[in-house]
Design a protein around this motif. Structure first.
Motif, PDB file in Angstrom:
ATOM      1  N   VAL A 168       0.904  -1.478  -0.026  1.00 39.65           N
ATOM      2  CA  VAL A 168       0.101   0.063   0.320  1.00 39.65           C
ATOM      3  C   VAL A 168       0.584   1.156   0.404  1.00 39.65           C
ATOM      4  CG1 VAL A 168      -1.849   1.560   1.204  1.00 39.65           C
ATOM      5  CG2 VAL A 168      -1.821  -0.948   1.482  1.00 39.65           C
ATOM      6  N   TYR A 169       1.574   1.431   1.053  1.00 39.79           N
ATOM      7  CA  TYR A 169       2.443   2.456   1.273  1.00 39.79           C
ATOM      8  C   TYR A 169       3.502   2.383  -0.127  1.00 39.79           C
ATOM      9  CZ  TYR A 169       1.657   3.292   5.715  1.00 39.79           C
ATOM     10  OH  TYR A 169       1.749   3.364   7.036  1.00 39.79           O
ATOM     11  N   ALA A 170       3.980   1.683  -1.081  1.00 42.53           N
ATOM     12  CA  ALA A 170       5.196   1.481  -2.198  1.00 42.53           C
ATOM     13  C   ALA A 170       3.800   2.161  -3.696  1.00 42.53           C
ATOM     14  CB  ALA A 170       5.597   0.751  -2.654  1.00 42.53           C
ATOM     15  N   THR A 194       7.323   2.779   3.073  1.00 39.51           N
ATOM     16  CA  THR A 194       7.643   1.208   2.405  1.00 39.51           C
ATOM     17  C   THR A 194       8.840   1.461   2.790  1.00 39.51           C
ATOM     18  OG1 THR A 194       6.342   2.892   0.413  1.00 39.51           O
ATOM     19  CG2 THR A 194       8.329   0.924   0.562  1.00 39.51           C
ATOM     20  N   LEU A 195       9.899   1.818   2.972  1.00 41.36           N
ATOM     21  CA  LEU A 195      11.202   1.623   3.063  1.00 41.36           C
ATOM     22  C   LEU A 195      11.102   1.049   4.702  1.00 41.36           C
ATOM     23  CD1 LEU A 195      14.437   0.651   3.194  1.00 41.36           C
ATOM     24  CD2 LEU A 195      14.444   3.155   2.903  1.00 41.36           C
ATOM     25  N   GLY A 217      11.425  -3.680   8.210  1.00 39.74           N
ATOM     26  CA  GLY A 217      10.642  -3.941   9.544  1.00 39.74           C
ATOM     27  C   GLY A 217       9.761  -5.852   8.969  1.00 39.74           C
ATOM     28  N   ALA A 218       9.571  -5.744   7.945  1.00 33.67           N
ATOM     29  CA  ALA A 218       9.447  -7.190   7.286  1.00 33.67           C
ATOM     30  C   ALA A 218      10.478  -8.586   8.395  1.00 33.67           C
ATOM     31  CB  ALA A 218       8.305  -7.593   6.618  1.00 33.67           C
ATOM     32  N   VAL A 219      11.662  -7.871   7.108  1.00 33.03           N
ATOM     33  CA  VAL A 219      12.904  -8.721   6.995  1.00 33.03           C
ATOM     34  C   VAL A 219      13.339  -9.105   8.685  1.00 33.03           C
ATOM     35  CG1 VAL A 219      15.324  -8.630   6.536  1.00 33.03           C
ATOM     36  CG2 VAL A 219      14.223  -7.842   5.079  1.00 33.03           C
ATOM     37  N   ASP A 220      13.185  -8.005   9.890  1.00 34.28           N
ATOM     38  CA  ASP A 220      13.368  -7.668  10.848  1.00 34.28           C
ATOM     39  C   ASP A 220      12.849  -9.324  11.916  1.00 34.28           C
ATOM     40  OD1 ASP A 220      15.398  -6.162  10.784  1.00 34.28           O
ATOM     41  OD2 ASP A 220      14.576  -4.461  10.958  1.00 34.28           O
ATOM     42  N   LEU A 275      14.177  -0.039  -1.121  1.00 32.62           N
ATOM     43  CA  LEU A 275      15.352   0.824  -1.014  1.00 32.62           C
ATOM     44  C   LEU A 275      15.974   1.928  -2.529  1.00 32.62           C
ATOM     45  CD1 LEU A 275      18.041  -1.445   0.466  1.00 32.62           C
ATOM     46  CD2 LEU A 275      17.300   0.836   1.458  1.00 32.62           C
ATOM     47  N   SER A 276      15.506   1.299  -3.183  1.00 29.01           N
ATOM     48  CA  SER A 276      16.200   1.463  -4.638  1.00 29.01           C
ATOM     49  C   SER A 276      14.871   2.716  -4.929  1.00 29.01           C
ATOM     50  CB  SER A 276      15.444   0.188  -5.727  1.00 29.01           C
ATOM     51  OG  SER A 276      15.302   0.986  -7.523  1.00 29.01           O
ATOM     52  N   ASP A 277      13.912   2.582  -4.569  1.00 32.69           N
ATOM     53  CA  ASP A 277      12.506   3.727  -4.641  1.00 32.69           C
ATOM     54  C   ASP A 277      13.051   4.993  -3.612  1.00 32.69           C
ATOM     55  OD1 ASP A 277      11.124   2.278  -6.194  1.00 32.69           O
ATOM     56  OD2 ASP A 277       9.475   1.736  -4.657  1.00 32.69           O
ATOM     57  N   ALA A 278      14.066   4.618  -2.815  1.00 36.42           N
ATOM     58  CA  ALA A 278      13.920   5.407  -1.723  1.00 36.42           C
ATOM     59  C   ALA A 278      15.841   6.127  -1.988  1.00 36.42           C
ATOM     60  CB  ALA A 278      14.215   5.261  -0.098  1.00 36.42           C
ATOM     61  N   ASN A 279      15.819   6.197  -3.716  1.00 31.76           N
ATOM     62  CA  ASN A 279      16.560   6.339  -3.852  1.00 31.76           C
ATOM     63  C   ASN A 279      18.586   5.677  -3.346  1.00 31.76           C
ATOM     64  OD1 ASN A 279      17.853   8.161  -5.635  1.00 31.76           O
ATOM     65  ND2 ASN A 279      18.637   9.472  -4.225  1.00 31.76           N
TER      66      ASN A 279
END
Length: 851
Positions: free
Chosen positions: A558-560, A568-569, A574-577, A601-605
Motif C-alpha cells: 500500500v505504501y509503495a 515503504t522502506l 520491519g518485515a525482514v526484521d 531501497l531503490s525507490d528511496a534512492n
C-alpha cells in the motif's frame, strides 16, 4: 609505474589510438584494476565498432616488425619449444589476431604438413569456449595459424582458484571446458595438450580452450618434452608410456586440469620425467580430489573418474555434462523432498484444525472417532503417494506438482469410503496448487470437494469457508480482481456476523481484499482497511508466520503504491526484521521480504544498498529454486533495473542481457510473458545508452510478438506501446508519437480505467506529442488533467507524479511561460532532489528547465 601497469596502459592507448587517432583524453592515473577494466572496455568498444561496419586506419609503418602473408606482425607474445606467438594485424578482418608460427627444420617436413592440415580442420570448429582459428598457411617457408586474440590470464594463475571456490563457479568452469572438448572431438580432432596454460578467461568472462598447436607439435616429437614445460604432468598414463593421444587421453588431461585449478596442485608433484614415468609404470592413482565447496564430494569424485588409470573407466563428455546437471539439481531435489514432507505435515495439520469444530457437537465421542479415522485415512493415503515405487522398484523422485497431481488423481479411489478424508485432502490440494500458481487446478479441487460435501450431505463449516477463501485467491492469481472482490464481499456477508472481525477466516478475507485493491491501484481503499483492521502488528508467533507476514507485506504494498517512500522502506525493513525472530523462516517469505526491501531501497534512492540486497538474495534463490528457475532469473532482471536507477546504464544493459541469456539457456525457466517483458526492458536500456534506432527496432518487434501472444489489452502490451511513443517523442517524431499515444490512451481507458496510472502516463505522452506538433493549449489541458489525478492518487512526490510535473512545466516553458507560477520550477526541482537525490538523471532533467 610497474611492468604490469605499463602493459595495461599500452594496451588501452593502442586501442584508443586505432579508434580515434589520439590518446590525449585517456586518463590512466587510477589503480591497476581500474585501468585493466578501462582497457577491456575499450577493446569491447572497438569490437562493436568493427562489427557495425566501422573501419580503422591500421598500424603505423613503424609498428610493423615484418609481414607474413596478409598479416602485419606487431609484437611477440610468447615462445615455446615448437612455436612463436605474435600479435598481428589482420587486414582482411580489420582487427588484431594472434599468429602462431611453427618452428620447423628440413628433416621433418611432415610436421609442417600435419600442422597445416589439422590447423585447417580446427578452423571449422566453432564454439564459444573454443579459440576461433581463422586459418592456416605457409609463407616464407614458415607454417602458421592465426586465431582470435584473447587478452587475459591463463588458468594457471592462482587467482582463479579463489574465483572458482564456489561450487557453482567450479561447475561452470568444468562445463565450459567439457563443452569445448566435446566440440573438438565432434570435429574428429584430438586436442592433445590440455593444461591450465592453454585455457584463458576472456573479457566477457568466458573460459576459452586454446593452443592446439602445441599438441600437434609434440605428438610427433622424437622425445618427450622437458618436464619444465609442465605438459607431461597433464598427460594420461598411457601417453607417458608411449601410446598416442586420443579422446580418452584428452579426458584424463582435462581431469588433471580441473585438479590443478580447483584443488590447487597437480595430481602428481614430480620434477623429473623419469619420476613421472615410474609412477605410471607402477599404476599409481592420483590422490582424491578434495574441493573447498563440494558438500557431497561429487565434483571431486567426477574429477577422480576422469583421472582413472583404465581409459575405459573415464567418463565421456556427455556423461560429464550429465553429472554436472545432476549436481546442480541436487539442492533443488532436496528442496522438493523437503516440500513434499512439508505438504504432508500441512495436510495432516490442516485436517486436525478442520476437526476442531466437531468436538463441540453433542456426540463428541462419536465425532472424535470419525475424525480419528479420517486422519488415519489421510496419513495412509499420503504415505502411499510419497513412497510409491516406480516400475524400476525405486522410490519416485517427484516434483511437488507431480505429487499433487498424483494425489488429485488418486483421492477418490483411495478414499472412496471416507468422504470427509477426500474433502480434507482436496482442500489442501487447492491451497497447494494456488501456492504453485496453478489456480485452474485449485479451482478443480474446490469444485470436487464441494460436490463431495453435497452428495454425502456432510457439514464441515470451517473447511467450506477455507474453500471459499481458496476460490477468492485463485481468482486473484488469474487476474480476475474485480470478481475476486465480489467473492470477498459475498464471503463477508455470509460469515462476518457469526465469526466476528477477529476470526482468522475474516482476517484472511480482508488481506485478499487489500492485495486485490493494490493490484487495481485502489491504494487509498486498501490503506483504509489496513488502518481500521490491521493497525497493530501481529506478534511473531511461528504458527502465525504466513498470516503475520501477509499483514506486513500488505502495508509495504500500500505504501509503495501511494508513493510514501520512507514509510515503504520502514515497513519493508520491519518485515525482514520480523522474520528474523523465527527459529525457522519459511524460505518463500524470506525471499519475498528481501525482494520487497530491495525495491523499497531503490525507490528511496538507495540503489547501491538495493543492489547489495539482491546479490545477497541470489544464493538463497539458487538454493531454493535452482539456477535455471524463473525466480533466479528474476533477480538478474531486478538487478539490472536497480543498476539503471543508480545511473549504471552500461552495467544494467549487460546484466539484463545476462538475464536474457539465462532464459534462453534454460527455456523452461520462463514464460513467454517474462521473456517479452525482459526484451522490453532491454530495449529501454539500449535507448538510454543512446542507440535509439536499435531500441526502436526491438520495441516494434517486441510489440508485434506481444500482440500475438498476449493480446492488445494485456498490460505489458500497453506498456510497450507507451515506451515506443515516448521514444518517438524523444526523437522529435511527434506525429508518429501522437498516433501511437492516442491508440494506447484509448486502450488503457477501456482496459484499466480512466484514472489508472498507466492511462494517466499515456495521456502525458500524448500531451508531449501535441506540444511538439504546436497544439499547445490541448497539450496543457491534458497535462493538467493527468497530473491532478496522479497527485490525488500518489501525492506530488511520487516518481510518476514528478515525471508528469516535469513534462507539464516543459510544455509551459515552450508554449505559455506566463502560466508558470513564481518559483514553481524551483519547487519542482527541490521535490526531485528530496525524493530521488541530487544526482538522479530525472533530477538533472528537472534542473535543465531552470535554464
Amino acid at each position: 609505474m610497474s611492468e604490469r601497469d605499463l602493459k595495461v596502459d599500452e594496451r588501452a592507448r593502442s586501442v584508443l589510438q586505432r579508434l580515434s587517432g589520439s590518446t590525449e583524453s585517456l586518463d590512466t592515473s587510477g589503480s591497476y584494476d581500474r585501468n585493466a577494466r578501462l582497457a577491456e572496455r575499450l577493446q569491447q568498444i572497438e569490437q562493436l565498432f568493427l562489427l557495425h561496419g566501422g573501419q580503422r586506419s591500421g598500424p603505423d609503418t613503424g609498428e610493423i616488425l615484418f609481414e607474413w602473408g596478409h598479416l602485419q606482425v606487431l609484437e611477440p607474445l610468447g615462445e615455446g619449444s615448437f612455436g612463436e606467438v605474435y600479435r598481428v594485424y589482420d587486414r582482411a578482418l580489420d582487427r588484431d589476431v594472434a599468429l602462431k608460427l611453427l618452428k620447423t627444420d628440413h628433416d621433418r617436413p611432415f610436421q609442417s604438413q600435419l600442422f597445416l592440415h589439422e590447423g585447417r580442420q580446427l578452423a571449422m570448429v566453432r564454439h564459444r569456449n573454443v579459440l576461433a582459428v581463422h586459418g592456416a598457411a605457409v609463407h616464407d617457408g614458415r607454417p602458421g595459424l592465426w586465431t582470435d586474440l584473447i587478452d587475459g590470464e591463463t588458468a594457471q594463475d592462482d587467482q582463479y582458484r579463489t574465483l572458482l571456490s564456489r561450487q557453482d563457479d567450479a561447475l561452470e568452469f568444468i562445463e565450459s571446458m567439457t563443452l569445448a572438448l566435446q566440440a573438438v572431438h565432434a570435429s574428429g580432432l584430438v586436442h592433445g595438450d590440455i593444461k591450465p596454460g592453454n585455457v584463458m578467461r576472456d573479457a566477457a568472462g568466458e573460459w576459452i580452450l586454446m593452443d592446439f598447436g602445441a599438441s600437434l607439435d609434440y605428438r610427433n616429437a622424437d622425445q618427450a618434452p622437458a618436464i619444465a614445460s609442465g605438459t607431461p604432468l597433464y598427460m594420461a598414463p598411457e601417453v607417458v608410456l608411449g601410446a598416442a593421444s586420443n579422446v580418452t587421453t584428452d579426458i584424463y588431461s582435462m581431469g588433471a586440469l580441473f585438479y590443478r585449478v580447483l584443488v590447487g596442485s597437480s595430481p602428481f608433484e614430480v620434477r623429473q620425467w623419469s619420476e613421472l614415468k615410474a609412477l605410471h609404470e607402477s599404476h599409481q592413482q592420483a590422490p582424491r580430489a578434495r574441493l573447498a565447496d563440494d558438500p557431497n564430494g561429487r565434483i571431486g569424485a567426477l574429477i577422480d573418474r576422469m583421472l582413472a588409470i583404465d581409459p575405459a573407466l573415464r567418463p565421456d563428455p556427455g556423461q560429464i555434462l550429465a553429472e554436472i546437471q545432476a549436481i546442480r539439481e541436487a539442492p533443488h531435489r532436496r528442496f522438493r523432498r523437503l516440500a513434499l514432507g512439508s505438504i504432508a505435515v500441512v495436510l495432516i495439520t490442516g485436517l486436525v484444525a478442520t476437526s476442531i469444530g466437531f468436538f463441540r457437537a453433542e456426540s463428541a465421542l462419536e465425532q472424535a472417532q470419525v475424525e480419528q479415522s479420517n486422519t488415519e485415512a489421510v496419513n495412509r493415503f499420503l504415505q502411499r503417494i510419497l513412497v510409491t515405487p516406480s516400475s524400476t522398484g525405486r522410490v519416485r523422485d517427484l516434483t511437488v506438482e507431480d505429487m499433487l497431481l498424483t494425489a488429485a488423481n488418486d483421492t477418490e479411489s483411495a478414499l472412496a469410503d471416507q468422504p470427509r478424508a477426500q474433502v480434507s485432502v482436496r482442500r489442501m490440494l487447492a491451497e497447494s496448487f494456488n501456492v504453485l500458481d496453478r489456480p485452474e487446478l485449485a479451482l478443480e479441487q474446490i469444485q470436487l470437494a464441494r460436490l463431495t460435501l453435497f452428495e454425502n450431505q456432510i457439514l464441515m463449516p470451517d473447511l467450506s469457508r477455507r474453500l471459499d477463501l481458496f476460490e477468492i485467491r485463485a481468482a486473484e492469481i488469474e487476474g480476475r480482481h474485480e470478481e475476486s472482490l465480489v467473492l470477498i464481499g459475498d464471503f463477508m456477508d455470509r460469515h462476518f456476523e457469526a465469526l466476528g472481525d477477529d476470526h482468522p477466516r475474516i482476517r484472511w478475507a480482508r488481506l485478499y481484499q487489500i492485495t486485490n485493491l493494490i493490484t487495481l491501484s485502489r491504494h487509498q481503499e486498501a490503506l483504509t482497511i489496513l488502518e481500521n483492521h490491521f493497525a497493530e502488528m501481529p506478534s511473531p508467533e511461528p504458527l502465525q508466520q504466513n498470516y503475520g507476514y501477509g499483514v506486513l507485506q500488505s502495508w509495504v504494498g500500500v505504501y509503495a503504491g501511494l508513493g510514501r517512500v520512507q514509510d515503504t522502506l520502514a515497513r519493508a525493513q520491519g518485515a525482514v526484521d520480523w522474520l528474523r525472530q523465527y527459529p525457522v523462516v519459511h524460505p518463500f517469505n524470506e525471499i519475498d521480504a528481501m525482494f520487497a526491501l530491495a525495491s523499497a531501497l531503490s525507490d528511496a534512492n538507495q540503489h547501491e544498498r538495493a543492489i547489495e540486497v539482491l546479490k545477497q538474495l541470489l544464493p538463497l534463490i539458487e538454493r531454493v529454486y535452482s539456477r535455471d528457475s524463473r525466480e533466479y532469473i528474476a533477480v538478474w532482471i531486478n538487478l539490472a533495473a536497480y543498476q539503471r536507477e543508480s545511473g549504471q546504464v552500461d552495467e544494467a544493459q549487460e546484466t539484463m542481457e545476462q538475464g536474457l541469456d539465462l532464459m534462453r539457456r534454460f527455456p523452461g525457466s520462463s514464460t513467454i510473458t517474462m521473456e517479452l517483458t525482459v526484451q522490453m526492458n532491454l530495449a529501454n536500456l539500449i535507448n538510454a545508452n543512446g542507440d535509439a534506432q536499435r531500441a526502436e527496432t526491438m520495441m516494434r518487434e517486441n510489440l508485434s510478438r506481444m500482440l500475438t501472444h498476449l493480446g492488445p489489452t494485456h498490460q505489458n502490451t500497453l506498456i510497450q506501446q507507451y515506451n515506443l511513443a515516448e521514444l518517438l517523442n524523444d526523437q522529435g517524431r511527434h506525429e508518429e508519437a501522437r498516433v501511437m499515444a492516442e491508440q494506447t490512451v484509448a486502450s488503457k481507458r477501456e482496459t484499466l480505467g480512466p484514472t489508472h496510472q498507466l492511462t494517466l502516463m499515456s495521456m502525458d505522452n500524448l500531451a508531449v506529442a501535441l506540444r511538439g506538433l504546436g497544439r499547445g493549449e490541448e497539450a496543457i489541458e491534458l497535462h493538467n488533467r493527468a497530473l491532478a489525478s496522479m497527485i490525488e492518487q500518489l501525492g506530488q512526490d511520487h516518481p510518476n507524479s514528478l515525471l508528469l510535473a516535469r513534462n507539464r512545466l516543459a510544455t509551459l516553458v515552450s508554449v505559455s511561460p506566463e502560466q508558470i507560477e513564481p518559483r514553481e520550477i524551483e519547487a519542482m526541482v527541490q521535490r526531485h532532489e528530496q525524493a530521488l537525490g541530487d544526482d538522479h538523471f530525472d533530477t538533472k532533467k528537472a534542473r535543465a528547465l531552470l535554464y
